[in-house]
Design an enzyme around this catalytic site. Structure first.
Site, PDB file in Angstrom:
ATOM      1  N   TYR A 193     -21.705 -14.959 -42.626  1.00  0.00           N
ATOM      2  CA  TYR A 193     -22.657 -15.540 -43.570  1.00  0.00           C
ATOM      3  C   TYR A 193     -24.019 -14.859 -43.385  1.00  0.00           C
ATOM      4  O   TYR A 193     -24.663 -15.008 -42.345  1.00  0.00           O
ATOM      5  CB  TYR A 193     -22.814 -17.041 -43.367  1.00  0.00           C
ATOM      6  CG  TYR A 193     -21.595 -17.878 -43.722  1.00  0.00           C
ATOM      7  CD1 TYR A 193     -20.478 -17.317 -44.346  1.00  0.00           C
ATOM      8  CD2 TYR A 193     -21.564 -19.232 -43.436  1.00  0.00           C
ATOM      9  CE1 TYR A 193     -19.379 -18.089 -44.662  1.00  0.00           C
ATOM     10  CE2 TYR A 193     -20.459 -20.013 -43.765  1.00  0.00           C
ATOM     11  CZ  TYR A 193     -19.369 -19.429 -44.370  1.00  0.00           C
ATOM     12  OH  TYR A 193     -18.274 -20.208 -44.686  1.00  0.00           O
ATOM     13  N   SER A 194     -24.419 -14.115 -44.413  1.00  0.00           N
ATOM     14  CA  SER A 194     -25.681 -13.366 -44.380  1.00  0.00           C
ATOM     15  C   SER A 194     -25.782 -12.506 -43.126  1.00  0.00           C
ATOM     16  O   SER A 194     -26.840 -12.403 -42.497  1.00  0.00           O
ATOM     17  CB  SER A 194     -26.891 -14.308 -44.488  1.00  0.00           C
ATOM     18  OG  SER A 194     -26.946 -14.885 -45.771  1.00  0.00           O
TER      19      SER A 194
END
Length: 343
Positions: free
Chosen positions: A62-63
């Protein structure tokens, strides 16, 4: 807040967890999900803890790790009040071995997640996807070693097919290895394929379900209705990329039913959709996301009330799809395979 047992384990969790895919937004894909910074994340984490929601879900990809970093900062001084789940398996960088569920990758991925989260343990560690190239026992032995070291508490699988999960469970039983206690999977009123094989497996094997994308990839927020253009939210911003395809007529039929039940209950469309999931077998937790504090408060409003059996039946009927083979055929043998064995 309501609490349930986390699959076949002694862990008790709130029925809602907070998904932090909106934290960071450091690349084009996750920017469409959200760009929550540390300050806003801290406010939302505090709101969750105050409401009894103490379970936070993230993943290393995630990111590109920023979600874990921001969650870790938001939980500073509060880690002992929280449960954290994170995931590994998908490619993290260009290194040849920084992908999959090999011992080489998992040990390094776990250490990196611990560092980004600023903690010495991860409560639930999920395999984000099935790695067909790594022997299952290699994965489970590595996870068992991480568990015995205290770096992770429980293990789970995500996005496996039924046979993949069952093979892993059988391997655990055969060799006395660490066992997946929960499955994190997609399930919603417009995505009920989980019921065909994974739900009966979960019932039979005691594997609890932690639902991701319970609002159908943002389509069941109440912003999308028949004859009304979608002008706001993640879907309008192109956030449907990567999500399951849904025909307009099927979606609008489900939303029509949700609108009717929402009017009867005085709740929002999203709250009704979340509450419906809590009536389903195997569901022990639902991951809810939010880009704002108001959205988080709205999601928390899915608790503390119950849909009437007639309302559940209406939503079931509006969202029902004909299963693929062999599941439609198995339904004809309900004399020996009653629901939910053949849902």
């Amino acid at each position: 807040m309501e609490y349930r047992q986390f699959g076949r384990s002694g862990l008790t969790v709130p029925v809602l967890s907070f998904g932090t895919g909106t934290f960071g937004g450091t690349n084009a894909f996750f920017q469409r999900w959200g760009q929550t910074d540390v300050a806003e994340a801290t406010r939302m984490v505090d709101l969750c803890l105050d409401s009894g929601l103490n379970f936070f879900d993230t993943a290393d990809i995630y990111s590109a790790g920023a979600s874990e970093e921001i969650l870790g900062q938001a939980l500073k001084g509060k880690r002992d009040r929280a449960l954290i789940s994170t995931k590994a398996t998908f490619r993290f960088n260009d290194d040849l071995n920084q992908v999959g569920s090999s011992r080489h990758h998992l040990v390094r991925a776990c250490e990196a997640s611990l560092k980004r989260l600023g903690t010495d343990h991860i409560d639930v560690y999920f395999m984000h996807g099935f790695d067909a190239l790594t022997p299952i026992d290699e994965t489970l032995r590595a996870l068992g070693d991480l568990t015995r070291s205290g770096k992770i508490g429980y293990i789970g699988a995500s996005n496996f097919s039924g046979w993949q999960l069952m093979k892993a469970l059988a391997t655990s039983e055969r060799y006395g290895l660490a066992r997946y206690v929960a499955y994190q999977g997609y399930y919603s009123l417009i995505g009920r394929h989980y019921e065909w094989e994974l739900m009966p497996l979960g019932i039979d094997q005691g594997v609890g379900l932690m639902v991701w994308s319970p609002l159908g990839w943002g389509r069941l927020t109440g912003k999308i209705r028949r004859g009304q253009p979608n002008q706001s939210g993640r879907i309008a911003a192109g956030g449907a990329e990567g999500g399951p395809p849904v025909s307009d007529e099927y979606l609008f039929g489900v939303v029509d039913a949700l609108d009717a039940v929402a009017a009867e209950t005085g709740k929002t469309v999203a709250q009704v959709a979340l509450n419906w999931l809590l009536t389903r077998p195997t569901v022990c937790n639902i991951v809810v996301g939010a880009r704002t504090e108001d959205q988080l408060k709205q999601n928390l409003g899915a608790l503390g009330w119950t849909l009437a059996p007639e309302q559940v039946a209406r939503l079931d009927a509006a969202s029902q799809e004909t299963p693929i083979y062999p599941y439609w055929h198995q339904k004809g043998f309900d004399e020996r395979n009653p629901k939910p064995t053949t849902w």
